[in-house]
Design an enzyme around this catalytic site. Structure first.
Site, PDB file in Angstrom:
ATOM      1  N   CYS A   1       0.730  -1.246  -0.039  1.00  0.00           N
ATOM      2  CA  CYS A   1      -0.176   0.051  -0.058  1.00  0.00           C
ATOM      3  C   CYS A   1       0.907   1.259  -0.130  1.00  0.00           C
ATOM      4  CB  CYS A   1      -0.869  -0.016   1.366  1.00  0.00           C
ATOM      5  SG  CYS A   1      -2.238   1.389   1.291  1.00  0.00           S
TER       6      CYS A   1
ATOM      7  N   CYS B   1       0.562   4.812   6.813  1.00  0.00           N
ATOM      8  CA  CYS B   1       0.099   4.671   8.071  1.00  0.00           C
ATOM      9  C   CYS B   1       1.050   4.126   8.910  1.00  0.00           C
ATOM     10  CB  CYS B   1      -1.311   3.981   7.797  1.00  0.00           C
ATOM     11  SG  CYS B   1      -2.354   4.573   6.848  1.00  0.00           S
TER      12      CYS B   1
ATOM     13  N   CYS C   1       0.711   0.460  10.326  1.00  0.00           N
ATOM     14  CA  CYS C   1       0.290  -0.755   9.335  1.00  0.00           C
ATOM     15  C   CYS C   1       1.115  -1.808   8.822  1.00  0.00           C
ATOM     16  CB  CYS C   1      -0.734  -0.072   8.187  1.00  0.00           C
ATOM     17  SG  CYS C   1      -1.335  -1.193   7.219  1.00  0.00           S
TER      18      CYS C   1
ATOM     19  N   CYS D   1     -16.224  -9.255   5.890  1.00  0.00           N
ATOM     20  CA  CYS D   1     -15.817  -7.795   5.686  1.00  0.00           C
ATOM     21  C   CYS D   1     -14.290  -8.069   4.839  1.00  0.00           C
ATOM     22  CB  CYS D   1     -15.349  -7.104   6.807  1.00  0.00           C
ATOM     23  SG  CYS D   1     -16.495  -7.025   7.986  1.00  0.00           S
TER      24      CYS D   1
ATOM     25  N   CYS E   1     -19.289  -5.947   4.138  1.00  0.00           N
ATOM     26  CA  CYS E   1     -18.695  -5.021   4.263  1.00  0.00           C
ATOM     27  C   CYS E   1     -17.270  -4.965   3.294  1.00  0.00           C
ATOM     28  CB  CYS E   1     -18.426  -4.984   5.682  1.00  0.00           C
ATOM     29  SG  CYS E   1     -17.190  -3.381   6.556  1.00  0.00           S
TER      30      CYS E   1
ATOM     31  N   CYS F   1     -18.964   2.140   8.964  1.00  0.00           N
ATOM     32  CA  CYS F   1     -18.231   1.427  10.174  1.00  0.00           C
ATOM     33  C   CYS F   1     -17.077   2.483  10.313  1.00  0.00           C
ATOM     34  CB  CYS F   1     -17.887   0.242   9.484  1.00  0.00           C
ATOM     35  SG  CYS F   1     -16.756  -0.796  10.842  1.00  0.00           S
TER      36      CYS F   1
ATOM     37  N   ARG G   1     -17.544  -2.302  18.187  1.00  0.00           N
ATOM     38  CA  ARG G   1     -16.846  -3.749  17.980  1.00  0.00           C
ATOM     39  C   ARG G   1     -15.569  -3.888  18.659  1.00  0.00           C
ATOM     40  NH1 ARG G   1     -16.459  -3.953  12.751  1.00  0.00           N
ATOM     41  NH2 ARG G   1     -18.758  -4.425  12.525  1.00  0.00           N
TER      42      ARG G   1
HETATM   43  N1  SAM Z   1      -6.696   0.395   3.172  1.00  0.00           N
HETATM   44  C1  SAM Z   1      -7.934   0.613   4.003  1.00  0.00           C
HETATM   45  C2  SAM Z   1      -8.027   1.878   4.992  1.00  0.00           C
HETATM   46  O1  SAM Z   1      -7.166   2.505   5.160  1.00  0.00           O
HETATM   47  O2  SAM Z   1      -9.006   2.193   5.268  1.00  0.00           O
HETATM   48  C3  SAM Z   1      -8.285  -0.574   4.904  1.00  0.00           C
HETATM   49  C4  SAM Z   1      -7.431  -1.646   5.739  1.00  0.00           C
HETATM   50  S1  SAM Z   1      -6.846  -0.883   7.285  1.00  0.00           S
HETATM   51  C5  SAM Z   1      -5.679  -2.228   7.754  1.00  0.00           C
HETATM   52  C6  SAM Z   1      -7.973  -0.940   8.353  1.00  0.00           C
HETATM   53  C7  SAM Z   1      -8.139  -0.463   9.874  1.00  0.00           C
HETATM   54  O3  SAM Z   1      -7.378  -1.438  10.733  1.00  0.00           O
HETATM   55  C8  SAM Z   1      -7.111   0.683  10.231  1.00  0.00           C
HETATM   56  O4  SAM Z   1      -7.716   1.851   9.632  1.00  0.00           O
HETATM   57  C9  SAM Z   1      -6.654   0.788  11.556  1.00  0.00           C
HETATM   58  O5  SAM Z   1      -7.762   1.122  12.324  1.00  0.00           O
HETATM   59  C10 SAM Z   1      -6.817  -1.009  11.902  1.00  0.00           C
HETATM   60  N2  SAM Z   1      -5.353  -1.319  11.948  1.00  0.00           N
HETATM   61  C11 SAM Z   1      -4.655  -1.483  11.093  1.00  0.00           C
HETATM   62  N3  SAM Z   1      -3.461  -2.020  11.550  1.00  0.00           N
HETATM   63  C12 SAM Z   1      -3.731  -2.146  12.967  1.00  0.00           C
HETATM   64  C13 SAM Z   1      -2.834  -2.601  13.963  1.00  0.00           C
HETATM   65  N4  SAM Z   1      -1.660  -3.142  13.729  1.00  0.00           N
HETATM   66  N5  SAM Z   1      -3.238  -2.612  15.157  1.00  0.00           N
HETATM   67  C14 SAM Z   1      -4.606  -2.293  15.404  1.00  0.00           C
HETATM   68  N6  SAM Z   1      -5.580  -1.769  14.454  1.00  0.00           N
HETATM   69  C15 SAM Z   1      -4.967  -1.699  13.187  1.00  0.00           C
HETATM   70 FE1  SF4 Z   2      -2.787   1.161   3.448  1.00  0.00          FE
HETATM   71 FE2  SF4 Z   2      -2.724   0.092   5.736  1.00  0.00          FE
HETATM   72 FE3  SF4 Z   2      -2.948   2.689   5.403  1.00  0.00          FE
HETATM   73 FE4  SF4 Z   2      -4.829   1.296   4.965  1.00  0.00          FE
HETATM   74  S1  SF4 Z   2      -3.998   1.385   6.897  1.00  0.00           S
HETATM   75  S2  SF4 Z   2      -4.335   2.804   3.804  1.00  0.00           S
HETATM   76  S3  SF4 Z   2      -3.689  -0.562   4.135  1.00  0.00           S
HETATM   77  S4  SF4 Z   2      -1.286   1.520   4.845  1.00  0.00           S
END
Ligand code: SAM
Ligand code: SF4
Ligand code: DTB
Length: 329
Positions: free
Chosen positions: A56, A60, A63, A100, A131, A191, A264
């Protein structure tokens, strides 16, 4: 019908005062509202599938799937529709009510939309709630997913507006709010939640929940994720453990500020004791992800969740049905 305890004009001061109540008072208030809007002995179950993992472009800091974080997660292509439908069938057989589908994108490409819509149609035809979480969406993309039968779109604000810049720079909180606006206006249920434990202050958690509770309408689902450790990420360096009672306080505050939303208890349950999860359910959490993996990290095994539910006298049941039954009483 708008109910009297649904408000979108909460102030930070009001939320802070609720958050800081003595625990027994906070729990009583959360339980009272929970029981007014939901069956307190039921929990909704959702299953997650990463339909496109890693690679990606967004940065973030939490992530595992960002190209900016060297986490060892392998990038994959978008899965084929029949593979996704096979996974949905397995999820349904193991008792999930919602399916989802998550993709590691900044936003979907228009060339992917036909496939995504076929996935939604196929999953909806199985009688599962659908979802998706695909990053930012334009209004025409929302319209296509809605026409295919998408029930929910997950797009988290992740943290407070004040702390957001410490977490991601390739997109802003405003970008997130814009997509949420398109989703809501396009008639797909929202959500939206965030993560605790990324080194934010307690005030940031309160501010995040106030941001959610002062949107034009409350998100239908509010995922509360506890930071799931991912090595080699910027968040790993700044993360601080959340006092378990503070997690309970945040869940209770979410329940009180957004009484009719499904809260959730999302990522991070593998690190929680049964007792902490039970306190979160008492504080108003009424949904979990089921299945051994979330997107790239672990989730409690199905037998553990079934055992915990049995010991607490909790049934797994869809939230929509019981909210409708309570409204009709
Ligand atoms: N790319 C999409 C986005 O950014 O909306 C969807 C995927 S993203 C992984 C979904 C959510 O998972 C993130 O917005 C974050 O709140 C949560 N998330 C991701 N990594 C995480 C982690 N290591 N621990 C807890 N929550 C996490
Ligand atoms: Fe990409 Fe992870 Fe950020 Fe979603 S949370 S936009 S998958 S880097
Ligand atoms: C949400 O708030 N939590 C889920 C879902 N929405 C997509 C994702 C949790 C991801 C945890 C980290 C991982 O498994 O990579």
């Amino acid at each position: 019908m708008m109910q009297p305890d649904i408000r979108t004009d909460w102030t930070t001061e009001q939320a802070q005062a609720i958050h800081d109540l003595p625990m027994a008072d906070l729990m009583f208030r959360a339980q009272t509202l929970h029981r007014r809007h939901f069956d307190p002995n039921s929990i909704e179950t959702a299953s997650l599938l990463s339909i496109k993992t890693g690679g990606c472009p967004e940065d973030c800091g939490y992530c595992s799937q960002s190209v900016h974080n060297d986490t060892g997660v392998k990038a994959t292509r978008l899965m084929e529709v029949d593979e996704v439908l096979a996974a949905a069938r397995r999820a349904r057989a193991s008792g999930a009510q919602r399916f989802c589908m998550g993709a590691a994108w900044r936003s979907p490409k228009d060339r992917d939309m036909d496939k995504l819509c076929d996935m939604v149609r196929g999953v909806a035809d199985m009688g599962l709630e659908t979802c998706m979480t695909l990053g930012m969406l334009s209004p025409p993309q929302v319209a296509r997913l809605k026409a295919a039968g998408l029930d929910f779109y997950n797009h988290n604000i992740d943290t407070s507006p004040e702390y957001y810049r410490q977490i991601a720079t390739t997109r802003s909180m405003e970008d997130r709010l814009d997509t949420l606006d398109h989703v809501r206006k396009g008639g797909i249920k929202v959500c939206c939640g965030g993560i605790l434990g990324m080194g934010e202050a307690v005030a940031d958690r309160i501010s995040m929940l106030v941001t959610l509770a002062t949107l034009p309408s409350h998100p239908d689902s509010v995922p509360i994720n506890l930071w799931n450790e991912i090595g080699n990420t910027p968040v790993q360096k700044r993360a601080k453990p959340v006092d378990p009672f503070d997690l309970v306080r945040s869940v209770a505050l979410a329940r009180i500020l957004m009484p009719a939303s499904v809260v959730r208890l999302s990522a991070g349950r593998t690190g929680m004791s049964d007792e902490l999860q039970a306190m979160c359910f008492l504080a108003g959490a009424n949904s979990i992800f089921v299945g051994d993996v979330l997107l790239t990290t672990e989730n409690p095994a199905a037998w553990k969740d079934q055992d915990l539910a049995a010991r607490l006298g909790i049934r797994f049941a869809p939230a929509a049905a019981r909210a409708a039954a309570i409204a009709a009483e």
